[in-house]
Design a protein around this motif. Structure first.
Motif, mmCIF file in Angstrom:
data_model
loop_
_atom_site.group_PDB
_atom_site.id
_atom_site.type_symbol
_atom_site.label_atom_id
_atom_site.label_comp_id
_atom_site.label_asym_id
_atom_site.label_seq_id
_atom_site.Cartn_x
_atom_site.Cartn_y
_atom_site.Cartn_z
ATOM 1 N N ALA A 145 -7.187 -21.416 -26.079
ATOM 2 C CA ALA A 145 -6.770 -22.761 -26.474
ATOM 3 C C ALA A 145 -5.437 -22.661 -27.186
ATOM 4 O O ALA A 145 -5.095 -21.615 -27.756
ATOM 5 N N GLU A 146 -4.683 -23.743 -27.115
ATOM 6 C CA GLU A 146 -3.405 -23.790 -27.803
ATOM 7 C C GLU A 146 -3.366 -25.143 -28.481
ATOM 8 O O GLU A 146 -3.586 -26.165 -27.819
ATOM 9 N N THR A 147 -3.130 -25.186 -29.763
ATOM 10 C CA THR A 147 -3.083 -26.484 -30.438
ATOM 11 C C THR A 147 -2.259 -26.409 -31.708
ATOM 12 O O THR A 147 -2.448 -25.481 -32.485
ATOM 13 N N PRO A 148 -1.302 -27.327 -31.918
ATOM 14 C CA PRO A 148 -0.831 -28.317 -30.952
ATOM 15 C C PRO A 148 -0.191 -27.629 -29.749
ATOM 16 O O PRO A 148 0.333 -26.528 -29.873
ATOM 17 N N THR A 149 -0.230 -28.312 -28.594
ATOM 18 C CA THR A 149 0.254 -27.685 -27.372
ATOM 19 C C THR A 149 1.758 -27.867 -27.226
ATOM 20 O O THR A 149 2.383 -28.667 -27.905
ATOM 21 N N ASN A 150 2.282 -27.105 -26.309
ATOM 22 C CA ASN A 150 3.706 -27.010 -26.079
ATOM 23 C C ASN A 150 4.014 -27.435 -24.648
ATOM 24 O O ASN A 150 3.489 -26.788 -23.737
ATOM 25 N N PRO A 151 4.790 -28.431 -24.394
ATOM 26 C CA PRO A 151 5.610 -29.208 -25.327
ATOM 27 C C PRO A 151 5.042 -30.595 -25.669
ATOM 28 O O PRO A 151 5.723 -31.352 -26.337
ATOM 29 N N LEU A 152 3.829 -30.910 -25.222
ATOM 30 C CA LEU A 152 3.362 -32.294 -25.371
ATOM 31 C C LEU A 152 2.616 -32.564 -26.680
ATOM 32 O O LEU A 152 2.198 -33.696 -26.934
ATOM 33 N N LEU A 153 2.457 -31.530 -27.521
ATOM 34 C CA LEU A 153 1.884 -31.710 -28.858
ATOM 35 C C LEU A 153 0.509 -32.385 -28.822
ATOM 36 O O LEU A 153 0.183 -33.196 -29.684
ATOM 37 N N ARG A 154 -0.276 -32.045 -27.800
ATOM 38 C CA ARG A 154 -1.660 -32.505 -27.796
ATOM 39 C C ARG A 154 -2.434 -31.648 -28.788
ATOM 40 O O ARG A 154 -2.072 -30.501 -29.039
ATOM 41 N N VAL A 155 -3.503 -32.219 -29.313
ATOM 42 C CA VAL A 155 -4.314 -31.488 -30.282
ATOM 43 C C VAL A 155 -5.713 -31.331 -29.710
ATOM 44 O O VAL A 155 -6.288 -32.298 -29.208
ATOM 45 N N VAL A 156 -6.229 -30.098 -29.719
ATOM 46 C CA VAL A 156 -7.585 -29.892 -29.209
ATOM 47 C C VAL A 156 -8.509 -29.476 -30.342
ATOM 48 O O VAL A 156 -8.092 -28.867 -31.328
ATOM 49 N N ASP A 157 -9.773 -29.814 -30.176
ATOM 50 C CA ASP A 157 -10.782 -29.628 -31.208
ATOM 51 C C ASP A 157 -11.284 -28.171 -31.188
ATOM 52 O O ASP A 157 -12.117 -27.799 -30.359
ATOM 53 N N ILE A 158 -10.772 -27.364 -32.104
ATOM 54 C CA ILE A 158 -11.093 -25.929 -32.101
ATOM 55 C C ILE A 158 -12.598 -25.706 -32.301
ATOM 56 O O ILE A 158 -13.218 -24.929 -31.573
ATOM 57 N N ALA A 159 -13.191 -26.392 -33.275
ATOM 58 C CA ALA A 159 -14.616 -26.179 -33.559
ATOM 59 C C ALA A 159 -15.471 -26.558 -32.353
ATOM 60 O O ALA A 159 -16.410 -25.828 -31.990
ATOM 61 N N ALA A 160 -15.136 -27.676 -31.705
ATOM 62 C CA ALA A 160 -15.932 -28.118 -30.545
ATOM 63 C C ALA A 160 -15.791 -27.130 -29.389
ATOM 64 O O ALA A 160 -16.787 -26.771 -28.737
ATOM 65 N N ILE A 161 -14.572 -26.667 -29.133
ATOM 66 C CA ILE A 161 -14.369 -25.727 -28.022
ATOM 67 C C ILE A 161 -15.017 -24.377 -28.331
ATOM 68 O O ILE A 161 -15.582 -23.737 -27.448
ATOM 69 N N ALA A 162 -14.966 -23.974 -29.604
ATOM 70 C CA ALA A 162 -15.639 -22.719 -29.985
ATOM 71 C C ALA A 162 -17.131 -22.846 -29.679
ATOM 72 O O ALA A 162 -17.756 -21.926 -29.113
ATOM 73 N N GLY A 163 -17.718 -23.995 -30.012
ATOM 74 C CA GLY A 163 -19.144 -24.229 -29.748
ATOM 75 C C GLY A 163 -19.457 -24.139 -28.259
ATOM 76 O O GLY A 163 -20.416 -23.472 -27.856
#
Ligand SMILES: *Cc1c(COP(=O)(O)O)cnc(C)c1O
Length: 381
Positions: A145-163
């Protein structure tokens, strides 16, 4: 004892005064080998395996993410060398899940290097957790996962994806280059590893290339250290010294990057030549709430679209004077670029393609009034 704060750890962890001279700065141990008292009776043997300057950086990077006993960091020659070390953990038939706006070099490594070696991969929009879950297969070993992403600065939920990753028997690595451990702590949110291009904010002065992997899993660290020594993508002591010097001021620099970026994002939002502005600190950002809980602040990166199209984007980036037209990010000086023509050429025609009229800013720590004036004249010219 009370756990020390981030700013203190960055300056002190692994960086006690030099025991032989009292030097308060960790020396650059420019040596390839070490004299031994008797065969094998030595702490350090050879600088590919270990070097005291490198040890200092690795200790500090690990402690900054609160790794316990057995956890730690490995420093690498570049961010891509860190991605490549991760690659050694894979064998043919393994499967990895990567984000649809992964760093272009990471995508290239996975598609053209790991892919050629029989590792399969799926690209997903990681803001869509259902899509992430669907992408997991029995042979999935890692989710990147990459957050915020490059170059669109999307944010992903680290805890949810880890789960999701853990439920599917996979591990999660988070490329934390944009946020740094000062703004975001992936391991505390459930990730198994954080990955860095220290070339960016950690080094912070655009004068050195480096990377790192951090984990609190002793077995993983052991494997990484094995591959670090076996494959040899290590940083030299001079580079490590610069990275460590940058790390000491990361917190104060980051505060200013964040404050400047917030002001500039608001300025851009109101500008007549500017279309959509991508910055997680704006309330209009689709994952603003998530960013506010997952990150201590919103970072120094902004992207925006020019209303009049790609030709205008190209003109704007050529007209700024303080914002240098350059690749990379995270340094004290502000940078501007057109991702479609520069950093993201390698993803043209793929799922990771970015809008042609997109402009990306790495907001530096100059005075924000000067930066705004520079952008204003470039956009109005
Ligand atoms: C720059 C970067 C990398 C690659 O790092 P290098 O130090 O250039 O090899 C990886 N991930 C992200 C998010 C980056 O910005």
């Amino acid at each position: 004892m009370r756990k020390r704060k981030y700013e203190t750890i960055a300056i002190h962890a692994g960086q006690d005064p030099d025991p032989t001279t009292g030097a308060v700065v960790t020396p650059i141990y420019a040596t390839s080998t070490y004299a031994q008292e008797a065969p094998g009776k030595t702490v350090y043997e050879y600088s590919r395996t270990d070097n005291p300057t490198r040890t200092a950086l690795q200790t500090a990077l690990g402690e900054l993410e609160g790794v316990g006993d057995g956890g730690g960091a490995v420093a690498t020659a570049s961010g891509m060398a860190a991605v490549a070390l991760l690659g050694y953990l894979h064998k043919p038939g393994d499967h990895v899940v990567i984000p649809n706006d992964a760093y272009g070099g990471t995508y290239r490594f996975i598609a053209r290097v790991l892919g050629e070696q029989g590792v399969e991969w799926t690209v997903v929009d990681q803001t869509d957790l259902v899509a992430v879950e669907k992408a997991l297969r029995p042979e999935t070993t890692w989710v990147l996962a990459e957050t915020p992403t490059n170059p669109l600065l999307r944010v992903v939920d680290i805890a949810a994806i880890a789960g999701l990753a853990h439920a599917g028997g996979a591990r999660l690595v988070v490329d934390n280059t944009f946020a740094t451990s000062y703004l975001q702590q992936p391991l505390a949110l459930g990730a198994d590893m954080s990955l860095y291009s220290t070339t960016k904010y950690v080094g912070g002065h655009s004068d050195v290339v480096g990377g790192a992997l951090v984990t609190d899993d002793a077995e993983l660290l052991e494997q990484l250290r094995f591959y670090q020594n076996a494959a040899g993508p290590v940083p030299g002591p001079f580079d490590v010294y610069l990275t460590l010097r940058g790390l000491k001021t990361l917190a104060v620099r980051m505060d200013r990057h964040c404050a400047n970026a917030r002001t500039i994002a608001e300025f851009l939002t109101g500008h007549q030549a500017v279309g959509e502005v991508f910055f997680p600190g704006l309330e209009s950002h689709p994952q603003h709430e998530l960013a506010a809980t997952q990150m201590a602040d919103f970072g120094g990166m902004i992207s925006f679209r020019t209303k009049a199209g790609p030709d205008v984007a190209e003109k704007v980036v050529a007209r700024t004077e303080l914002f240098f037209l350059a690749e990379s990010l995270g340094g004290v000086e502000s940078l501007i670029e057109v991702p479609a023509l520069m950093t993201h050429m390698s993803v043209a025609g793929t799922d990771l393609e970015v809008p042609a009229d997109l402009v990306r800013l790495s907001v530096g720590i100059e005075h924000v009034d000067d930066l705004i004036e520079d952008l204003d004249q470039a956009l109005s010219g």
